[in-house]
Design an enzyme around this catalytic site. Structure first.
Site, PDB file in Angstrom:
ATOM      1  N   LYS A   1      15.817 -28.422   5.251  1.00  0.00           N
ATOM      2  CA  LYS A   1      15.355 -27.883   3.970  1.00  0.00           C
ATOM      3  C   LYS A   1      15.463 -26.354   3.997  1.00  0.00           C
ATOM      4  O   LYS A   1      15.682 -25.744   5.048  1.00  0.00           O
ATOM      5  CB  LYS A   1      13.914 -28.310   3.712  1.00  0.00           C
ATOM      6  CG  LYS A   1      12.902 -27.791   4.716  1.00  0.00           C
ATOM      7  CD  LYS A   1      11.507 -28.284   4.396  1.00  0.00           C
ATOM      8  CE  LYS A   1      10.495 -27.758   5.415  1.00  0.00           C
ATOM      9  NZ  LYS A   1       9.110 -28.165   5.092  1.00  0.00           N
TER      10      LYS A   1
ATOM     11  N   TYR B   1       9.249   6.771   4.478  1.00  0.00           N
ATOM     12  CA  TYR B   1       8.322   6.776   3.356  1.00  0.00           C
ATOM     13  C   TYR B   1       6.874   6.914   3.829  1.00  0.00           C
ATOM     14  O   TYR B   1       6.463   6.305   4.822  1.00  0.00           O
ATOM     15  CB  TYR B   1       8.451   5.485   2.557  1.00  0.00           C
ATOM     16  CG  TYR B   1       9.674   5.404   1.685  1.00  0.00           C
ATOM     17  CD1 TYR B   1       9.883   6.316   0.659  1.00  0.00           C
ATOM     18  CD2 TYR B   1      10.623   4.414   1.888  1.00  0.00           C
ATOM     19  CE1 TYR B   1      11.011   6.253  -0.155  1.00  0.00           C
ATOM     20  CE2 TYR B   1      11.752   4.321   1.078  1.00  0.00           C
ATOM     21  CZ  TYR B   1      11.943   5.244   0.069  1.00  0.00           C
ATOM     22  OH  TYR B   1      13.051   5.170  -0.730  1.00  0.00           O
TER      23      TYR B   1
END
EC number: 5.1.1.1
Length: 358
Positions: free
Chosen positions: A34, A254
């Site tokens: 899956k 950042y």
């Protein structure tokens, strides 16, 4: 081309499937593919496994259709069953096994006009409390479905909540609840996920369902994939695309969250959170360059991340950078980020090309 690639080792994938089979001799195994084979590529994974796999397990009909293209004759199990009545006809056309986890799905099945019966897996909610019948309701559904025209095999399935925490009291309780139903007549039974395949032989039943172990990650916090004999399947590799000197006291990235405590040499790597690398990876998280682990410096950006090369002076522009894989287990990165390898593997995005070997 941007230097970032996920290399998928299909030989390792086959090794891990066969290891699952060795853990449960004489049992059959659904390879769980899956979520695009946990991010590895369902079509390629199924093709690599189809000659040795007893069957495949997926979450939904759309995934089953893709698997069927690569494995025309394989047994394919819909773990969540059908989500609307019309899907039962398509499931029959594709020759799928289907889970039935509530009365609504059972009603849809019995009302369906199918060209052939479906192998049904009645799902017991043995303690996960996510999907499935109670003990009493499953007994009633078993009696209702037994011998009905749309039903071929009538099987039993359930799922562990805490098998990855060895000795957890809920695991024993789930085993007890599951065992209460074994007096009913079932064609096949399935209970064991990866953790149970590896450590709970009493849960193996007729079919096992190896998932994360197929892809070389461990389901356990205290047992490494290497200790379990698993081989990593995916290696995510970027490159150094910039190298610069940063004076003591200057910040990187950042938020200026990382500040050089000494004169430092900083490398920029061609991978970021838009590629699936976790933004939550803290400074100090390792990557591998020239066989040596070096730490992240500052926040992960969308397309890039920074590493501290100060203690690896031989590192050069263009050097390969392993984010996880053969030299750096994905479970180590997951642990640093407070998550699990399952999540990281499935989040490698489509902008990262896959290269298949083996």
């Amino acid at each position: 081309m941007r230097p970032l690639v996920a290399t998928v080792d299909l030989t390792a994938l086959r090794h891990n499937y066969l290891l699952a089979k060795q853990c449960a001799p004489q049992r059959k195994a659904f390879a769980v593919v899956k979520a695009n084979a946990y991010g590895h590529g369902a079509r390629e994974a199924v093709t690599a496994l189809q000659e040795i796999a007893d069957g495949f397990a997926v979450a939904c009909l759309e995934e089953a259709e893709e698997v069927r293209l690569s494995a025309p004759d394989a047994r394919i199990l819909l773990l969540e069953g059908c989500f609307e009545p019309a899907e039962y006809l398509r499931a029959a056309e594709l020759g799928l096994d289907v889970a039935i986890q509530d009365q609504r799905q059972a009603d849809w099945l019995l009302a369906a006009d199918l060209p052939r019966p479906l192998n049904v897996w009645l799902k017991l909610d043995s303690g996960m409390h996510r999907l499935g019948f109670t003990l009493e309701d499953l007994r009633k559904c078993h009696a209702r479905l037994k011998g009905q025209a749309p039903v071929g095999e009538l099987n039993l399935i359930s799922h562990f909540a805490c098998a990855d925490e060895r000795g957890h009291v809920l695991t024993e309780l789930q085993l007890e609840r599951y065992s209460e139903l074994l007096t009913l007549e079932f064609d096949n039974c399935s209970l064991a996920n990866s953790a149970a395949v590896l450590t709970l032989p009493q849960a193996h039943m007729a079919w096992i369902r190896p998932g994360i172990m197929l892809y070389g990650a461990t389901p356990f916090a205290e047992l490494s994939a290497q200790e379990l004999g698993l081989r990593p399947v995916m290696t995510l590799t970027g490159a150094l695309i910039a190298v610069r000197d940063v004076p003591e006291g200057e910040s990187v990235g950042y938020g200026a969250s990382w500040v050089a405590q000494r004169a430092s040499r900083i490398g920029t790597v061609s991978c970021g959170y838009a590629d699936g690398y976790p933004r939550t990876a803290p400074s100090g998280t390792s990557v591998v360059i020239r066989g040596q682990r070096v730490p992240l410096a500052g926040r992960v950006s969308m397309d890039m991340l920074a590493v501290d090369l100060t203690d690896l002076p031989q590192a050069q522009l263009g050097d390969a950078v392993e984010l996880w894989g053969a030299q750096l287990p994905i479970d180590k990165l997951a642990q640093a980020c407070g998550t699990i390898g399952y999540e990281l593997l499935t989040k490698v995005t489509g902008r990262v090309p896959r290269r298949y070997v083996g």
